[in-house]
Design an enzyme around this catalytic site. Structure first.
Site, PDB file in Angstrom:
ATOM      1  CE1 TYR A  71       7.495  29.907  19.522  1.00 19.09           C
ATOM      2  CE2 TYR A  71       5.604  29.666  18.085  1.00 19.09           C
ATOM      3  CZ  TYR A  71       6.959  29.851  18.254  1.00 19.09           C
ATOM      4  OH  TYR A  71       7.781  29.964  17.169  1.00 19.09           O
TER       5      TYR A  71
ATOM      6  CG  HIS B 265       4.845  26.261  15.372  1.00 17.79           C
ATOM      7  ND1 HIS B 265       6.014  25.544  15.213  1.00 17.79           N
ATOM      8  CD2 HIS B 265       5.222  27.454  15.844  1.00 17.79           C
ATOM      9  CE1 HIS B 265       7.044  26.293  15.548  1.00 17.79           C
ATOM     10  NE2 HIS B 265       6.591  27.457  15.945  1.00 17.79           N
TER      11      HIS B 265
ATOM     12  NE  ARG C 180      11.150  13.795  13.228  1.00 16.21           N
ATOM     13  CZ  ARG C 180      10.181  14.666  13.588  1.00 16.21           C
ATOM     14  NH1 ARG C 180       9.815  15.627  12.750  1.00 16.21           N
ATOM     15  NH2 ARG C 180       9.600  14.580  14.759  1.00 16.21           N
ATOM     16  NE  ARG C 181       8.081  11.296  14.236  1.00 15.19           N
ATOM     17  CZ  ARG C 181       6.992  11.996  14.070  1.00 15.19           C
ATOM     18  NH1 ARG C 181       6.474  12.125  12.883  1.00 15.19           N
ATOM     19  NH2 ARG C 181       6.396  12.568  15.098  1.00 15.19           N
TER      20      ARG C 181
ATOM     21  CG  HIS D 298      14.369  22.812  16.063  1.00 13.79           C
ATOM     22  ND1 HIS D 298      14.703  24.085  16.472  1.00 13.79           N
ATOM     23  CD2 HIS D 298      12.992  22.793  15.976  1.00 13.79           C
ATOM     24  CE1 HIS D 298      13.580  24.796  16.622  1.00 13.79           C
ATOM     25  NE2 HIS D 298      12.545  24.032  16.346  1.00 13.79           N
ATOM     26  CG  PHE D 299      12.072  18.191  18.788  1.00 19.00           C
ATOM     27  CD1 PHE D 299      12.274  17.252  19.764  1.00 19.00           C
ATOM     28  CD2 PHE D 299      11.691  17.771  17.514  1.00 19.00           C
ATOM     29  CE1 PHE D 299      12.125  15.908  19.485  1.00 19.00           C
ATOM     30  CE2 PHE D 299      11.543  16.427  17.219  1.00 19.00           C
ATOM     31  CZ  PHE D 299      11.763  15.487  18.213  1.00 19.00           C
ATOM     32  CG  HIS D 300      16.097  16.334  21.927  1.00 19.89           C
ATOM     33  ND1 HIS D 300      15.577  15.772  20.795  1.00 19.89           N
ATOM     34  CD2 HIS D 300      15.728  15.513  22.953  1.00 19.89           C
ATOM     35  CE1 HIS D 300      14.925  14.659  21.106  1.00 19.89           C
ATOM     36  NE2 HIS D 300      14.997  14.478  22.402  1.00 19.89           N
TER      37      HIS D 300
HETATM   38 FE1  HAS Z   1      10.435  24.653  16.208  1.00 18.84          FE
HETATM   39  C1  HAS Z   1       9.810  21.911  14.241  1.00 18.84           C
HETATM   40  C2  HAS Z   1      10.484  26.655  13.450  1.00 18.84           C
HETATM   41  C3  HAS Z   1      10.960  27.447  18.201  1.00 18.84           C
HETATM   42  C4  HAS Z   1       9.778  22.760  18.989  1.00 18.84           C
HETATM   43  N1  HAS Z   1       9.906  22.715  16.542  1.00 18.84           N
HETATM   44  C5  HAS Z   1       9.727  21.743  15.598  1.00 18.84           C
HETATM   45  C6  HAS Z   1       9.390  20.505  16.243  1.00 18.84           C
HETATM   46  C7  HAS Z   1       9.333  20.755  17.595  1.00 18.84           C
HETATM   47  C8  HAS Z   1       9.679  22.146  17.770  1.00 18.84           C
HETATM   48  C9  HAS Z   1       8.963  19.773  18.690  1.00 18.84           C
HETATM   49  O1  HAS Z   1       9.662  26.489  10.521  1.00 18.84           O
HETATM   50  C10 HAS Z   1       9.180  19.158  15.556  1.00 18.84           C
HETATM   51  C11 HAS Z   1       7.758  18.833  15.294  1.00 18.84           C
HETATM   52  C12 HAS Z   1       7.668  17.468  14.673  1.00 18.84           C
HETATM   53  O2  HAS Z   1       7.623  16.485  15.410  1.00 18.84           O
HETATM   54  O3  HAS Z   1       7.673  17.384  13.449  1.00 18.84           O
HETATM   55  N2  HAS Z   1      10.725  26.650  15.874  1.00 18.84           N
HETATM   56  C13 HAS Z   1      10.736  27.256  14.678  1.00 18.84           C
HETATM   57  C14 HAS Z   1      11.020  28.681  14.844  1.00 18.84           C
HETATM   58  C15 HAS Z   1      11.154  28.890  16.181  1.00 18.84           C
HETATM   59  C16 HAS Z   1      10.952  27.627  16.831  1.00 18.84           C
HETATM   60  C17 HAS Z   1      11.134  29.708  13.779  1.00 18.84           C
HETATM   61  N3  HAS Z   1      10.393  25.027  18.201  1.00 18.84           N
HETATM   62  C18 HAS Z   1      10.603  26.238  18.805  1.00 18.84           C
HETATM   63  C19 HAS Z   1      10.428  26.110  20.218  1.00 18.84           C
HETATM   64  C20 HAS Z   1      10.080  24.791  20.449  1.00 18.84           C
HETATM   65  C21 HAS Z   1      10.075  24.130  19.165  1.00 18.84           C
HETATM   66  C22 HAS Z   1      10.555  27.246  21.205  1.00 18.84           C
HETATM   67  C23 HAS Z   1       9.763  24.088  21.709  1.00 18.84           C
HETATM   68  C24 HAS Z   1       9.762  24.633  22.907  1.00 18.84           C
HETATM   69  N4  HAS Z   1      10.206  24.342  14.218  1.00 18.84           N
HETATM   70  C25 HAS Z   1      10.210  25.301  13.262  1.00 18.84           C
HETATM   71  C26 HAS Z   1       9.868  24.693  11.984  1.00 18.84           C
HETATM   72  C27 HAS Z   1       9.670  23.338  12.201  1.00 18.84           C
HETATM   73  C28 HAS Z   1       9.889  23.146  13.623  1.00 18.84           C
HETATM   74  C29 HAS Z   1       9.758  25.346  10.677  1.00 18.84           C
HETATM   75  C30 HAS Z   1       9.282  22.276  11.162  1.00 18.84           C
HETATM   76  C31 HAS Z   1      10.486  21.525  10.754  1.00 18.84           C
HETATM   77  C32 HAS Z   1      10.137  20.361   9.844  1.00 18.84           C
HETATM   78  O4  HAS Z   1      10.458  20.453   8.653  1.00 18.84           O
HETATM   79  O5  HAS Z   1       9.576  19.363  10.287  1.00 18.84           O
HETATM   80  C33 HAS Z   1      11.412  30.252  16.826  1.00 18.84           C
HETATM   81  O6  HAS Z   1      10.339  30.601  17.654  1.00 18.84           O
HETATM   82  C34 HAS Z   1      12.723  30.323  17.527  1.00 18.84           C
HETATM   83  C35 HAS Z   1      13.065  31.728  17.955  1.00 18.84           C
HETATM   84  C36 HAS Z   1      14.161  31.718  18.975  1.00 18.84           C
HETATM   85  C37 HAS Z   1      15.202  32.543  19.018  1.00 18.84           C
HETATM   86  C38 HAS Z   1      16.225  32.385  20.104  1.00 18.84           C
HETATM   87  C39 HAS Z   1      16.156  33.504  21.135  1.00 18.84           C
HETATM   88  C40 HAS Z   1      17.135  33.235  22.227  1.00 18.84           C
HETATM   89  C41 HAS Z   1      16.903  33.444  23.532  1.00 18.84           C
HETATM   90  C42 HAS Z   1      17.957  33.083  24.536  1.00 18.84           C
HETATM   91  C43 HAS Z   1      19.024  34.143  24.617  1.00 18.84           C
HETATM   92  C44 HAS Z   1      20.014  33.761  25.664  1.00 18.84           C
HETATM   93  C45 HAS Z   1      21.317  33.783  25.505  1.00 18.84           C
HETATM   94  C46 HAS Z   1      22.194  33.344  26.632  1.00 18.84           C
HETATM   95  C47 HAS Z   1      21.959  34.248  24.243  1.00 18.84           C
HETATM   96  C48 HAS Z   1      15.377  33.618  18.026  1.00 18.84           C
HETATM   97  C49 HAS Z   1      15.628  34.035  24.034  1.00 18.84           C
HETATM   98  C50 HAS Z   1      22.618  34.478  27.526  1.00 18.84           C
HETATM   99  C51 HAS Z   1      23.688  34.004  28.419  1.00 18.84           C
HETATM  100  C52 HAS Z   1      24.068  34.655  29.543  1.00 18.84           C
HETATM  101  C53 HAS Z   1      25.230  34.115  30.306  1.00 18.84           C
HETATM  102  C54 HAS Z   1      23.405  35.828  30.075  1.00 18.84           C
END
Ligand code: HAS
Length: 567
Positions: free
Chosen positions: A246, A242, A457-458, A393-395
């Site tokens: 980050y 995990h 998946r997979r 999610h991860f894409h």
């Molecule tokens: Fe995740 C599974 C929970 C973030 C990548 N994640 C994965 C896997 C990958 C991955 C690769 O709790 C699969 C692993 C595998 O092969 O099995 N993930 C989270 C949570 C967050 C999160 C709570 N993940 C990421 C990020 C990744 C990533 C970042 C890669 C870079 N994830 C999980 C969980 C799993 C998981 C479980 C396990 C699932 C399972 O069952 O297998 C958080 O950190 C996300 C917080 C993000 C936000 C969004 C903030 C938004 C921003 C942009 C704002 C901009 C805007 C546009 C609105 C709250 C900062 C403005 C527009 C204008 C025009 C100005």
């Protein structure tokens, strides 16, 4: 000499700051260029296999004609995952941070040979790991769970890659240490500090996978042991797995906070919040890996609960990021004449591909973040775990927030490194938008397929006898997404090759690293420049949240025999 006449103790002389020379710039540019070049080369292969996978899911099995060397679906999936998720990201990040630390501290590398050695270690590691991957001796996916076992060269190569990235980190810390001695009491420039925090977090995180490989997998692959405990192994992997995400995200945040506002005439809305966010990531990124193991028996509920709570906490710095980075961009848009509650958005620097790619990456990340928070909830996770929701999610996270941001960074960094103009602005804009729409369609389709129909998946879906007719519209949507992504990736590689290779395109004006300055009078307080509370806090939280469970897993470990190779 009498005591009275002895000279008073002289204060230790402060070292004179070492300025960057043209030769230093050249050296660091070359190192950055090589790292990023290798990363992009790996990505080109990884993406190609991703396209074939996506088309296979939509029912089009094109492996034989288009990738005849790939013997099984799982070989392709492993190469896709390892090259894109581990190799492209690590090489790009190490190259980018080397550049950022030097240019932000305005000081040459303390020991350039350390960073050169780091690159060589990573490269040799990559080449060694590539052999079993392409020879179909390591089709164990990028998570390499036992009892599956790959050829020893796979683990050895990955170990060298990780060790190389540690050494790159040491090169940055030595440089920072030298800078600190030359500038006592001075606030560390944000870009350097954020990059260093990310590298330290990476060192803490990779301890898990290092232990897994060195004590469980490599001995098995070398024939010294017959089996390993899968639960212990998975726990060590996700201790690393995990925070790994980050490690992918934070370099994008370095750019969104510290560079992107400057690319649209903005300022950093809050230097303090930006620094706080990075410190929070240092403390909270590691102690939450059990949220990948909600479905694993053997991890008691209380630990799943604790890790789930910390997962929700680590979303908090991302929420701060959403508000503060948008505020920084709004400052710029208003300076460019933007008006109204939302009208300012039109005045952002959309015509600059480097800016546009990164802003589009942010928008996609808003959706990827929401699905991450969904994953973190135990009962929702039971619905979506191991379904296509997860690749959805991860894409939108590593495939968009990270990768599209890195593309955007390349659009100023590659011209800066080569001294050549970008080939071409119009193509680069087209690349960013096609990636954006491609990921939108792909991510939406995969999320829905997983949530509504539990599509696994997979899995080689083109051969799955249980494919249902109701999946078809979503599979079609994903195939359109994959096609757009293929077009976009092809344009990206053409742009990079064109920028590097086409002669006669020298830059007319030098490019400088964009640096978003804080609003006047809003510089961060010095306590946000101190390492010890945050680093000690991170170590303490890791010990509390992992120590007892890892102890128990080691105490009760039972070696399950490694499985015979089925691929
Ligand atoms: Fe995740 C599974 C929970 C973030 C990548 N994640 C994965 C896997 C990958 C991955 C690769 O709790 C699969 C692993 C595998 O092969 O099995 N993930 C989270 C949570 C967050 C999160 C709570 N993940 C990421 C990020 C990744 C990533 C970042 C890669 C870079 N994830 C999980 C969980 C799993 C998981 C479980 C396990 C699932 C399972 O069952 O297998 C958080 O950190 C996300 C917080 C993000 C936000 C969004 C903030 C938004 C921003 C942009 C704002 C901009 C805007 C546009 C609105 C709250 C900062 C403005 C527009 C204008 C025009 C100005």
């Amino acid at each position: 000499m009498s005591v009275q006449t002895m000279p008073a103790a002289m204060p230790a002389a402060q070292p004179v700051p070492v300025a960057l020379t043209a030769a230093d710039h050249k050296r660091v540019n070359r190192l950055t260029g090589w790292n990023i070049g290798v990363g992009i080369a790996a990505l080109s292969i990884g993406l190609w296999l991703g396209v074939l996978q996506g088309l296979d899911h939509a029912g089009l099995n094109l492996y034989n004609p288009l990738a005849p060397g790939i013997k099984t679906y799982y070989q392709g999936l492993t190469i896709h995952g390892v090259l894109n998720a581990l190799v492209w990201t690590t090489f790009f990040i190490v190259g980018f941070f080397t550049f950022v630390v030097v240019n932000s501290l305005k000081r040459p590398l303390r020991y350039p040979w350390v960073n050169t050695l780091a690159f060589l270690l990573m490269l040799v590691g990559l080449l060694i790991a590539a052999y079993p991957l392409f020879a179909n001796l390591a089709s164990v996916l990028y998570t390499f769970y036992p009892p599956m076992l790959a050829d020893w060269t796979f683990y050895f190569g990955l170990t060298l890659l990780v060790v190389g990235s540690w050494v790159a980190g040491y090169g940055m810390y030595f440089t920072y240490g030298a800078w600190r001695r030359e500038h006592p009491g001075e606030r560390t420039p944000f870009l350097a500090l954020a990059s260093l925090i990310t590298m330290v977090m990476w060192q803490l995180a990779t301890l898990g996978v290092a232990a897994e490989i060195l004590f469980l997998l490599l001995p098995g692959a070398l024939g010294w042991t017959d089996g390993a405990d899968p639960l212990l192994s998975r726990s060590l992997f996700w201790y690393f797995g995990h925070p790994l995400v980050y490690f992918w995200l934070l370099p994008a945040y370095v750019s969104w906070y510290g560079m992107l506002p400057a690319q649209t005439n903005g300022r950093m809305f809050s230097d303090s919040l930006a620094r706080l966010v990075f410190w929070l990531f240092l403390v909270l990124s590691v102690p939450l890996g059990f949220h990948h193991q909600f479905a694993d028996p053997g991890i008691p509920r209380i630990w799943k609960y604790i890790h789930s709570s910390i997962t929700f906490s680590v979303a908090f710095p991302s929420l701060i990021t959403a508000f503060t980075v948008i505020a920084s961009l709004e400052i710029g848009a208003r300076a460019r004449g933007g008006k109204g509650y939302f009208g300012w958005i039109r005045r952002l620097n959309w015509g600059d591909p480097s800016y546009a790619a990164q802003n589009l990456a942010m928008i996609l990340f808003a959706f990827g973040g929401i699905s991450g928070i969904t994953n973190a909830s135990y009962n929702m996770n039971m619905v979506v775990h191991n379904t296509s929701w997860i690749p959805g999610h991860f894409h939108l996270t590593v495939g968009s927030a990270t990768t599209l941001t890195f593309f955007g960074i390349c659009y100023w960094l590659v011209p800066k490194l080569t001294g050549n103009r970008l080939f071409t602005r119009g193509l680069a804009l087209a690349q960013a938008w096609t990636w954006f729409f491609g990921m939108m369609l792909f991510g939406n389709a995969y999320h829905l397929l997983g949530l509504r129909f539990s599509v696994p998946r997979r899995t080689m879906l083109s051969e799955a006898p249980y494919r249902a007719a109701e999946w078809t519209p979503f599979l079609f949507e994903s195939a359109v997404g994959v096609t757009l992504l293929f077009i976009s990736a092809t344009i990206f590689f053409a742009i990079i090759l064109g920028t590097v290779l086409i002669p006669g395109r020298k830059l007319k004006e030098a490019i400088h690293m964009p640096v978003a300055e804080p609003l006047p009078g809003h510089e961060a307080p010095l306590w946000l420049d101190r390492w010890w509370p945050w680093l000690n806090g991170a170590i303490a939280l890791i010990i509390i949240s992992y120590g007892p469970m890892i102890y128990q897993l080691i105490r009760d470990a039972q070696a399950v025999p490694f499985a015979p190779r089925v691929w």
